[in-house]
Motif scaffolding. Structure first.
Motif, PDB file in Angstrom:
ATOM      1  N   ASP A   1      51.488  88.742  39.717  1.00 35.22           N
ATOM      2  CA  ASP A   1      50.427  87.949  39.521  1.00 35.22           C
ATOM      3  C   ASP A   1      50.260  86.888  40.896  1.00 35.22           C
ATOM      4  O   ASP A   1      51.402  86.176  41.305  1.00 35.22           O
ATOM      5  CB  ASP A   1      50.301  86.939  38.300  1.00 35.22           C
ATOM      6  CG  ASP A   1      49.100  86.331  38.205  1.00 35.22           C
ATOM      7  OD1 ASP A   1      48.365  85.791  38.866  1.00 35.22           O
ATOM      8  OD2 ASP A   1      48.466  86.646  36.856  1.00 35.22           O
TER       9      ASP A   1
ATOM     10  N   ASP B   1      46.159  94.386  34.251  1.00 34.47           N
ATOM     11  CA  ASP B   1      45.210  93.486  33.644  1.00 34.47           C
ATOM     12  C   ASP B   1      44.968  92.459  34.734  1.00 34.47           C
ATOM     13  O   ASP B   1      44.912  91.138  34.511  1.00 34.47           O
ATOM     14  CB  ASP B   1      45.765  92.788  32.291  1.00 34.47           C
ATOM     15  CG  ASP B   1      44.406  92.044  31.459  1.00 34.47           C
ATOM     16  OD1 ASP B   1      43.387  92.410  32.077  1.00 34.47           O
ATOM     17  OD2 ASP B   1      44.775  91.376  30.700  1.00 34.47           O
TER      18      ASP B   1
ATOM     19  N   THR C   1      49.627  86.965  26.307  1.00 37.39           N
ATOM     20  CA  THR C   1      50.094  88.290  25.950  1.00 37.39           C
ATOM     21  C   THR C   1      51.708  88.467  26.285  1.00 37.39           C
ATOM     22  O   THR C   1      52.399  89.194  25.415  1.00 37.39           O
ATOM     23  CB  THR C   1      49.250  89.561  26.616  1.00 37.39           C
ATOM     24  OG1 THR C   1      47.822  88.948  26.341  1.00 37.39           O
ATOM     25  CG2 THR C   1      49.565  90.848  25.980  1.00 37.39           C
TER      26      THR C   1
HETATM   27  C1  LIG Z   1      42.121  88.522  32.973  1.00 36.30           C
HETATM   28  S1  LIG Z   1      43.658  87.693  33.373  1.00 36.30           S
HETATM   29  C2  LIG Z   1      44.977  88.600  32.590  1.00 36.30           C
HETATM   30  C3  LIG Z   1      45.070  88.055  31.046  1.00 36.30           C
HETATM   31  C4  LIG Z   1      46.603  88.478  30.481  1.00 36.30           C
HETATM   32  N1  LIG Z   1      46.983  89.861  30.735  1.00 36.30           N
HETATM   33  C5  LIG Z   1      46.331  88.322  29.065  1.00 36.30           C
HETATM   34  O1  LIG Z   1      46.361  89.364  28.186  1.00 36.30           O
HETATM   35  O2  LIG Z   1      46.350  87.082  28.506  1.00 36.30           O
HETATM   36  C6  LIG Z   1      43.874  88.061  34.931  1.00 36.30           C
HETATM   37  C7  LIG Z   1      45.098  87.536  35.805  1.00 36.30           C
HETATM   38  O3  LIG Z   1      45.178  88.646  36.758  1.00 36.30           O
HETATM   39  C8  LIG Z   1      45.789  87.801  37.983  1.00 36.30           C
HETATM   40  N2  LIG Z   1      45.263  88.637  39.119  1.00 36.30           N
HETATM   41  C9  LIG Z   1      44.090  88.496  39.675  1.00 36.30           C
HETATM   42  N3  LIG Z   1      44.107  89.558  40.727  1.00 36.30           N
HETATM   43  C10 LIG Z   1      45.205  90.051  40.780  1.00 36.30           C
HETATM   44  C11 LIG Z   1      45.839  91.246  41.341  1.00 36.30           C
HETATM   45  N4  LIG Z   1      45.330  91.805  42.186  1.00 36.30           N
HETATM   46  N5  LIG Z   1      46.981  91.644  41.099  1.00 36.30           N
HETATM   47  C12 LIG Z   1      47.703  91.128  39.639  1.00 36.30           C
HETATM   48  N6  LIG Z   1      47.375  89.963  39.371  1.00 36.30           N
HETATM   49  C13 LIG Z   1      46.042  89.597  39.493  1.00 36.30           C
HETATM   50  C14 LIG Z   1      45.088  86.622  37.812  1.00 36.30           C
HETATM   51  O4  LIG Z   1      45.614  85.467  38.495  1.00 36.30           O
HETATM   52  C15 LIG Z   1      44.934  86.318  36.472  1.00 36.30           C
HETATM   53  O5  LIG Z   1      46.250  85.705  36.032  1.00 36.30           O
END
Ligand SMILES: C[S@@+](CC[C@H](N)C(=O)[O-])C[C@H]1O[C@@H](n2cnc3c(N)ncnc32)[C@H](O)[C@@H]1O
Length: 218
Positions: free
Chosen positions: A64, A117, A44
């Motif tokens: 992230d 996200d 994204t």
């Molecule tokens: C659902 S994916 C994101 C998808 C991305 N936004 C997209 O649209 O393709 C979740 C991401 O959040 C990260 N993540 C997990 N916990 C997090 C946190 N507390 N703060 C920030 N990022 C986090 C993970 O490492 C992963 O890269």
């Protein structure tokens, strides 16, 4: 097993969610910084950055922990390069909101656009909503995975909006919700008491779910 986005390098948002996201960026004509919290492979991210002409592209930041899959950092880099975007144009804050929010507030960092996200549980979405303090008037907070599969997201949005009339729901598509900042009258948007409350609800939700599981009730 790694998530599909590790190899497809695609966005984890659906086509209709991406359409709303990109239209929101196009119609808002933002020039201030953009922040994505949770980027996966940067699918994204590359599309959002691609919405802007290279000479008019705002600053992009990503938060992230970069532990979603092995080699996540290189996967994102490769993905951006494949889209003709220099990865050095993105400031990667490796970690979570709590690692960066205080210094960002202290330095006066503001964002026109924040895309939440990351971790979709009650407490963590509330933690991420603290960035509302750094959103400009007219700016947007977009949240993904607002739906039955992730009750924490809806709970955090509803609780946030109940305390923050400065933000209004502007649009929804699939599990994407767009909040627009219409005024700047209240700070902090998320108080220490709100965080404590979110932590309690989060723990209660987790406890109820595990009890149901143990009782064989789904
Ligand atoms: C659902 S994916 C994101 C998808 C991305 N936004 C997209 O649209 O393709 C979740 C991401 O959040 C990260 N993540 C997990 N916990 C997090 C946190 N507390 N703060 C920030 N990022 C986090 C993970 O490492 C992963 O890269």
């Amino acid at each position: 097993m790694a998530r599909p986005s590790a190899t497809t390098l695609e966005s984890e948002c659906t086509a209709e969610e991406r359409t709303l996201l990109m239209e929101t960026l196009k119609n808002s004509a933002f020039s201030g910084a953009h922040l994505e919290i949770g980027t996966a492979a940067g699918g994204t991210l590359k599309e959002m950055m691609g919405q802007y002409a290279p000479d008019a592209r705002p600053d992009f930041f990503v938060i992230d922990p970069l532990t979603y899959y092995p080699d996540q950092e290189n996967i994102i880099t490769r993905n951006l390069i494949s889209a003709g975007i220099d990865p050095n144009l993105v400031t990667f804050w490796k970690g979570v909101t709590q690692d960066f929010i205080d210094p960002a507030r202290a330095s006066g960092q503001m964002f026109d656009f924040v895309f939440i996200d990351g971790d979709h549980r009650h407490y963590y979405v509330t933690v991420d909503l603290q960035w509302a303090d750094c959103v400009t008037k007219g700016g947007v907070i977009a949240l993904h995975d607002h739906g039955a599969a992730f009750p924490g997201v809806g709970w955090a949005i509803d609780t946030f909006l109940a305390h923050n009339p400065d933000f209004k729901i502007e649009a929804r598509a699939g599990s994407l919700t767009i909040l627009r900042r219409i005024a700047v009258t209240k700070r902090p948007a998320v108080t220490a008491a709100d965080l404590r409350h979110a932590r309690r609800v989060h723990l209660m939700f987790r406890w109820k779910r595990s009890l149901k599981k143990r009782l064989g009730l789904r």
